[in-house]
Design an enzyme around this catalytic site. Sequence first.
Site, PDB file in Angstrom:
ATOM      1  N   ARG A 100       0.873  -1.188   0.000  1.00  0.00           N
ATOM      2  CA  ARG A 100       0.000   0.000   0.000  1.00  0.00           C
ATOM      3  C   ARG A 100       0.900   1.225   0.000  1.00  0.00           C
ATOM      4  NH1 ARG A 100      -5.381   1.329   3.464  1.00  0.00           N
ATOM      5  NH2 ARG A 100      -6.162  -0.082   1.859  1.00  0.00           N
ATOM      6  N   HIS A 127      -7.298   0.600  -6.472  1.00  0.00           N
ATOM      7  CA  HIS A 127      -7.529  -0.273  -5.311  1.00  0.00           C
ATOM      8  C   HIS A 127      -8.200  -1.562  -5.807  1.00  0.00           C
ATOM      9  CE1 HIS A 127      -7.810  -1.465  -1.302  1.00  0.00           C
ATOM     10  NE2 HIS A 127      -8.737  -0.667  -0.825  1.00  0.00           N
ATOM     11  N   GLN A 130     -10.068  -4.201  -3.503  1.00  0.00           N
ATOM     12  CA  GLN A 130     -11.380  -3.754  -3.021  1.00  0.00           C
ATOM     13  C   GLN A 130     -12.484  -4.172  -3.995  1.00  0.00           C
ATOM     14  OE1 GLN A 130     -12.284  -1.873  -0.103  1.00  0.00           O
ATOM     15  NE2 GLN A 130     -14.268  -2.549  -0.846  1.00  0.00           N
ATOM     16  N   ASP A 223     -17.468   6.576  -1.702  1.00  0.00           N
ATOM     17  CA  ASP A 223     -16.214   6.482  -0.957  1.00  0.00           C
ATOM     18  C   ASP A 223     -15.924   7.878  -0.406  1.00  0.00           C
ATOM     19  OD1 ASP A 223     -13.710   5.747   0.049  1.00  0.00           O
ATOM     20  OD2 ASP A 223     -12.695   5.875  -1.897  1.00  0.00           O
ATOM     21  N   CYS A 262     -16.632   1.376   0.578  1.00  0.00           N
ATOM     22  CA  CYS A 262     -15.434   0.554   0.829  1.00  0.00           C
ATOM     23  C   CYS A 262     -14.895   0.740   2.237  1.00  0.00           C
ATOM     24  CB  CYS A 262     -14.364   0.861  -0.215  1.00  0.00           C
ATOM     25  SG  CYS A 262     -13.807   2.562  -0.160  1.00  0.00           S
ATOM     26  N   ARG A 290     -13.555  -8.807   1.703  1.00  0.00           N
ATOM     27  CA  ARG A 290     -12.157  -8.524   1.368  1.00  0.00           C
ATOM     28  C   ARG A 290     -11.307  -9.761   1.637  1.00  0.00           C
ATOM     29  NH1 ARG A 290     -10.142  -3.413   1.365  1.00  0.00           N
ATOM     30  NH2 ARG A 290      -8.350  -4.505   0.486  1.00  0.00           N
TER      31      ARG A 290
END
Length: 306
Positions: A100, A127, A130, A223, A262, A290
């Site tokens: 990340r 991402h 996700q 988001d 998310c 996830r």
Amino acid sequence: MKKDFLCLSDITPLEGWEIINRALDFKKGKRHSEILKNKNLGLLFSKPSTRTRVSFEVGINRLGGRAVYLTSSQMQISRGEDVKDTARTLSRYLDALIVRTYAHAWLVELAQYASIPVINALTDFSHPCQILADVMTAYEYFGEDTKKIKIAYVGDGNNVANSLLVGAGLFGLHLVVATPPGYEPNAMAYQKALELAKHTGGSVQIVNDPLEAVKEASIVYTDVWVSMGDTDGDTKIKFLQPYQVNERLLSYAAPDVKVFHCLPAKKGQEIAEDTFEKHAEEIFNQAENRMWAQMALMEMLFEQIG
Ligand code: CP
Ligand code: NVA
């Protein structure tokens, strides 16, 4: 040959659906795997994380492996060690790296010099993990109709929006993204989504009117308005006010609309608190998924390297 997962377009639609099917089976207890037995996977994170870190660590344990959490601020990269030297060193200890970071180009360089699989756990650009969980969650609610329903994303055209576009193209979904003018998703992600959609029967569209996106949508996704590392938060928030997911906006959606987020959420900004609570079930299902989706992804990547 090692295989990376930096973007959703690193996998084929067939592989994508295989991941979703395996993830659903893992969740139902119908699938078990020890593919990561005697393997050590590194999690190299330069940004905070709740879901991604824990879902990967637990998922790795469930597959029989071990996770090594690495914070970049505690490593020599924070003192200027080259990315390529970090990649080459970590490749001598670890069997895969889950990363990340901020700049996507940094991840690409790391992957280029790593001899082990590298998985994108979020960059400023994308991402993809996700979106695997999101498609799985959509499938749990809509089954095969996941490819027929309208999905709306409303808010900032950020990393999640970019990956959702590519995901819609890859999985053949119908997605309309609504953002304020100037805050649209990345043009390259949109192009990639259009290209993929041609082969999968999906459709992607970017508009500026939130009502147009949400009208008759079966899933409304949002988001945070200010992502990790964003510097223009204060300006952006002003333009994003009409894009809040709330009961009024959802009155235009399909009856029994599912709301996706998310997480983490900033209630009162991108989503009203009562709306969040009303849809907490689907939102926390997404969070749970996830882990199952990433287990299926890791299983597939390790199968491919043999
Ligand atoms: N959705 C997500 O990636 O959450 P975290 O930032 O908590 O990992
Ligand atoms: N767009 C958000 C997603 C967090 C999971 C961010 O990058 O901060």
